[in-house]
Design a protein around this motif. Sequence first.
Motif, short mmCIF file in Angstrom:
data_model
loop_
_atom_site.label_atom_id
_atom_site.label_comp_id
_atom_site.label_asym_id
_atom_site.label_seq_id
_atom_site.Cartn_x
_atom_site.Cartn_y
_atom_site.Cartn_z
N ALA A 268 -49.26 -11.61 -13.08
CA ALA A 268 -47.76 -11.29 -12.44
C ALA A 268 -47.06 -12.61 -11.40
CB ALA A 268 -47.68 -10.50 -11.49
N ASN A 269 -45.95 -12.59 -11.59
CA ASN A 269 -45.08 -13.43 -10.16
C ASN A 269 -44.28 -12.47 -9.19
OD1 ASN A 269 -45.92 -14.94 -12.98
ND2 ASN A 269 -46.13 -16.46 -11.19
N VAL A 270 -44.29 -12.86 -8.25
CA VAL A 270 -42.94 -13.13 -7.00
C VAL A 270 -41.81 -14.33 -6.77
CG1 VAL A 270 -42.31 -12.38 -5.51
CG2 VAL A 270 -44.39 -11.67 -6.44
N TYR A 271 -40.64 -14.05 -7.50
CA TYR A 271 -39.40 -14.64 -7.60
C TYR A 271 -38.47 -14.34 -6.52
CZ TYR A 271 -41.09 -16.84 -11.97
OH TYR A 271 -41.59 -16.93 -13.20
N GLN A 272 -38.15 -15.48 -5.60
CA GLN A 272 -37.12 -15.02 -4.35
C GLN A 272 -36.12 -15.60 -4.15
OE1 GLN A 272 -39.61 -14.88 -0.99
NE2 GLN A 272 -39.62 -12.47 -1.25
N LYS A 273 -35.11 -15.38 -4.41
CA LYS A 273 -33.62 -16.04 -3.96
C LYS A 273 -32.90 -15.42 -2.56
CE LYS A 273 -29.01 -16.08 -5.34
NZ LYS A 273 -27.84 -16.29 -6.30
N LYS A 274 -33.63 -16.86 -1.38
CA LYS A 274 -32.96 -16.39 -0.04
C LYS A 274 -31.60 -17.04 -0.09
CE LYS A 274 -37.39 -16.33 0.78
NZ LYS A 274 -38.88 -17.19 2.49
N ILE A 275 -30.50 -16.41 0.11
CA ILE A 275 -29.09 -16.48 0.81
C ILE A 275 -29.32 -16.42 2.30
CG2 ILE A 275 -27.06 -15.73 0.67
CD1 ILE A 275 -28.04 -14.45 -1.90
N PHE A 276 -29.38 -17.50 3.09
CA PHE A 276 -28.90 -17.87 4.19
C PHE A 276 -27.89 -17.42 5.24
CE2 PHE A 276 -32.35 -20.30 3.33
CZ PHE A 276 -33.72 -19.33 3.96
N SER A 277 -27.69 -16.92 5.82
CA SER A 277 -26.26 -16.58 6.51
C SER A 277 -25.29 -18.09 7.27
CB SER A 277 -26.30 -16.04 7.85
OG SER A 277 -26.63 -16.45 8.65
N TRP A 278 -26.09 -18.88 7.16
CA TRP A 278 -24.93 -20.46 7.48
C TRP A 278 -24.89 -21.07 6.17
CZ3 TRP A 278 -28.26 -24.11 4.95
CH2 TRP A 278 -29.19 -23.94 4.53
N GLY A 279 -25.02 -20.16 4.76
CA GLY A 279 -24.16 -20.61 3.63
C GLY A 279 -25.36 -21.22 2.42
N GLY A 280 -26.98 -21.15 2.85
CA GLY A 280 -27.47 -22.56 3.00
C GLY A 280 -28.49 -21.23 0.82
N THR A 281 -28.67 -21.38 0.16
CA THR A 281 -29.25 -20.92 -0.73
C THR A 281 -31.07 -21.52 -1.17
OG1 THR A 281 -27.76 -19.68 -1.22
CG2 THR A 281 -29.49 -19.50 -2.96
N THR A 282 -31.88 -20.82 -1.23
CA THR A 282 -33.40 -21.07 -1.95
C THR A 282 -33.62 -20.39 -3.21
OG1 THR A 282 -34.23 -20.64 -0.23
CG2 THR A 282 -33.83 -22.74 -0.45
N TYR A 283 -34.76 -21.52 -4.10
CA TYR A 283 -35.13 -20.53 -4.80
C TYR A 283 -36.37 -20.32 -4.71
CZ TYR A 283 -30.17 -20.62 -7.02
OH TYR A 283 -29.15 -19.38 -6.58
N LEU A 284 -37.22 -19.73 -4.28
CA LEU A 284 -38.60 -19.67 -4.84
C LEU A 284 -39.72 -18.66 -5.81
CD1 LEU A 284 -38.95 -18.89 -1.10
CD2 LEU A 284 -39.15 -21.46 -2.20
N ARG A 285 -40.77 -19.73 -6.81
CA ARG A 285 -42.13 -18.31 -7.07
C ARG A 285 -43.09 -18.96 -6.34
NH1 ARG A 285 -41.79 -21.37 -13.14
NH2 ARG A 285 -43.19 -22.44 -11.21
N ASP A 286 -43.78 -17.60 -5.88
CA ASP A 286 -45.22 -17.59 -5.89
C ASP A 286 -44.72 -18.23 -3.75
OD1 ASP A 286 -45.13 -15.23 -7.25
OD2 ASP A 286 -46.72 -17.42 -8.61
N SER A 287 -43.09 -18.68 -3.48
CA SER A 287 -43.44 -19.22 -1.61
C SER A 287 -43.90 -20.31 -2.61
CB SER A 287 -44.46 -19.15 -1.09
OG SER A 287 -45.02 -17.42 -0.75
N ASN A 288 -42.85 -21.31 -3.02
CA ASN A 288 -43.02 -22.35 -4.03
C ASN A 288 -41.51 -23.20 -4.80
OD1 ASN A 288 -45.87 -23.27 -4.07
ND2 ASN A 288 -46.79 -22.64 -5.76
N PRO A 289 -41.10 -23.54 -3.82
CA PRO A 289 -39.98 -24.40 -4.04
C PRO A 289 -39.16 -24.40 -5.87
CG PRO A 289 -40.28 -25.02 -2.48
CD PRO A 289 -41.69 -24.62 -3.25
N ILE A 290 -38.32 -23.20 -6.40
CA ILE A 290 -38.02 -24.02 -8.14
C ILE A 290 -36.20 -24.12 -8.09
CG2 ILE A 290 -39.96 -22.29 -8.71
CD1 ILE A 290 -38.52 -19.74 -8.83
N THR A 291 -35.65 -24.61 -9.33
CA THR A 291 -34.24 -24.93 -9.62
C THR A 291 -33.87 -22.85 -9.48
OG1 THR A 291 -34.68 -25.25 -11.51
CG2 THR A 291 -34.64 -27.19 -10.25
N GLU A 292 -32.94 -23.34 -9.15
CA GLU A 292 -31.77 -21.51 -10.09
C GLU A 292 -31.78 -21.86 -10.77
OE1 GLU A 292 -27.56 -20.10 -9.78
OE2 GLU A 292 -27.72 -21.57 -8.95
N SER A 293 -32.02 -22.90 -12.46
CA SER A 293 -32.44 -22.17 -13.16
C SER A 293 -33.43 -21.67 -14.05
CB SER A 293 -31.74 -23.67 -14.48
OG SER A 293 -32.16 -24.76 -13.79
#
Length: 301
Positions: A268-293
């Motif tokens: 099982a894995n947890v993926y997150q798309k974090k959309i910040f109020s200042w306009g930035g967006t990051t993508y994570l898999r189990d807290s590790n950075p990944i690409t949008e694709s």
Amino acid sequence: DKAKADKAMADKAAADKALADKALEDKAAADKLASDKAASDKLASDKAMADKAKADKAMADKAAADKAASDKAKADKELADKAAADKVLADKVKADKLASDKAKADKALADKAMADKAKADKAAADKAAADKLALDKAKADKALSDKALADKAAADKAKAEHTISPTLGVNKYKEAISKADGYFKMKRYLEAKKSYEDALIAKANDSYAKDKLIEIEKILNSDAASINSVDAKIKELMAKYPLGVTEETISGSGVLIIQRVVVKEKTANVYQKKIFSWGGTTYLRDSNPITESIFEQETKP
């Protein structure tokens, strides 16, 4: 003489009769005059009564008309007064509503201005916090990179400074170190550990081999703890979520998180798309950075 007396009597009788006839005629004429006068008087009286009745009716009609006109004027005035009062009341209600609506609109504008300012202040604070986090991370990453470079330089220097006595098996030491370094680079730590131990057999107390063995022990201990932690986390996720993809939305301070938990048969894995109020967006898999694709590809239903 008798004939004369008879004639005289006859003449007197005729005269008397004529007088009587005239008296009768005079009486008849007088009676007729009296009758005509009575009829005329009656006509005059009737006319007078009729005229009076007509005059009385005219006066009564005028009085009724005047009263009706007065009543109508009074009713019209009352209606006009009521209409005027109603208009004054309606105008006051309208004015009060306009004043109330304006007060509400002014309050709404003031509230919106305050909310917008609070939102802008929060966005600025969130951006400042995010910028500080990014700067701190960049500094930490640089510090780690500098330390890694320094550690590698120190290790390379220590390795270069080794002097091996031919009596201790130079070839065996070099072969063991070469194999150990190769395994270490490939993160095959158990095999690298065995080769570093072989190098220590060939060259006792070799500081380079000792340092690498200490480093491997730290890595193995850290990996074991991490593996145990990861296994426990996977078990927890598999117990909580069904097979497949479960999407959740999490609101945080200055950030909106779209979380997708992907559960398969044995992992099982947890993926997150974090959309910040200042306009930035990051993508994570189990807290590790990944690409949008990668995020989109690996979290497809």
